[in-house]
Design an enzyme around this catalytic site. Structure first.
Site, PDB file in Angstrom:
ATOM      1  N   CYS A  45      -9.985  10.654   6.218  1.00  0.00           N
ATOM      2  CA  CYS A  45     -10.543  11.343   5.046  1.00  0.00           C
ATOM      3  C   CYS A  45     -12.058  11.170   4.987  1.00  0.00           C
ATOM      4  CB  CYS A  45      -9.918  10.800   3.761  1.00  0.00           C
ATOM      5  SG  CYS A  45      -8.125  10.926   3.735  1.00  0.00           S
TER       6      CYS A  45
HETATM    7  C1  BEZ Z   1      -6.761   8.548   6.825  1.00  0.00           C
HETATM    8  O1  BEZ Z   1      -7.284   9.284   6.031  1.00  0.00           O
HETATM    9  O2  BEZ Z   1      -7.409   7.964   7.660  1.00  0.00           O
HETATM   10  C2  BEZ Z   1      -5.280   8.339   6.841  1.00  0.00           C
HETATM   11  C3  BEZ Z   1      -4.589   8.462   5.658  1.00  0.00           C
HETATM   12  C4  BEZ Z   1      -3.216   8.243   5.672  1.00  0.00           C
HETATM   13  C5  BEZ Z   1      -2.556   7.946   6.859  1.00  0.00           C
HETATM   14  C6  BEZ Z   1      -3.280   7.861   8.046  1.00  0.00           C
HETATM   15  C7  BEZ Z   1      -4.644   8.067   8.022  1.00  0.00           C
END
Ligand code: BEZ
Length: 211
Positions: A45
């Site tokens: 994100c």
């Molecule tokens: C991320 O945003 O890095 C992420 C969020 C949930 C699961 C895996 C990665």
């Protein structure tokens, strides 16, 4: 609620990193990109929001406003924005909705209980100036979205609306486009596409991309 293409995007008022936002007022007469992500302070994100911030000029050129969402609160968003700015070398310049009560997530179907009971999935909608939903995508939490592809879809939608053309597979800005099958009138075709067209088949008519 399960939204589908062509539906009217529901209006809402919700807290955000920039204070309370009414969605329709925020959009005004612009196109909109509303995208959810699973949580603040997560690696994928962080890169997505940083990259979106870097595309600000590209969005502005197309008359598009971006707005993100997760179920974290506004204070969390503000702290995380500092991290995004620092690590992605950018300045987040769009709001992140703080959907702690999951009001917007429920309206837009951003929680998929069999993926996660509590976190929003990685969804994205393109909304046109009439507030109609024109694109819906949902990616797995572990896969960051391709925001260049989102720009490509905006370009395609705007060409369709303005020029009655569609865009073929893997089309990129500047490539030939397709005259929509519903356009049959030869006079209108000549007027709209003065550079002419190639009819590969009666239903497959290619023309240079209009400006
Ligand atoms: C991320 O945003 O890095 C992420 C969020 C949930 C699961 C895996 C990665």
């Amino acid at each position: 609620m399960s939204l589908r293409l062509g539906d009217t995007a529901p209006d809402f008022t919700q807290e955000s990193s920039d204070g309370a936002i009414n969605f329709y007022e925020f959009l005004g007469s612009s196109w909109g990109i509303l995208f959810s992500h699973p949580a603040d302070y997560t690696p994928v994100c962080t890169t997505e929001l940083g990259y979106t911030a870097k595309l600000q000029d590209e969005f502005a050129r197309r008359g598009v406003k971006a707005i993100a969402l997760s179920v974290d609160d506004a204070e969390s968003h503000k702290g995380w924005i500092s991290d995004i700015n620092e690590t992605q070398n950018t300045a987040v310049n769009f709001p992140i909705l703080a959907d702690k009560d999951r009001k917007v997530s429920a309206l837009y179907g951003f929680i998929h209980p069999n993926a996660s009971a509590t976190l929003t999935v990685r969804s994205l909608l393109i909304i046109d100036p009439d507030k109609k939903v024109r694109l819906i995508i949902t990616y797995p939490a572990s896969t960051g979205r391709n925001f260049n592809e989102i720009l490509r879809v905006v370009d395609s939608l705007q060409l369709t609306d303005t020029h009655k053309v569609a865009t073929p597979a893997n089309w990129q800005h500047g490539d030939d486009v397709v005259i929509v099958p519903s356009l049959k009138d030869e006079d209108e075709i000549r007027q709209r596409f003065p550079k002419g067209y190639t009819a590969v088949k009666p239903y497959l008519r290619l023309t240079p991309q209009p400006e």
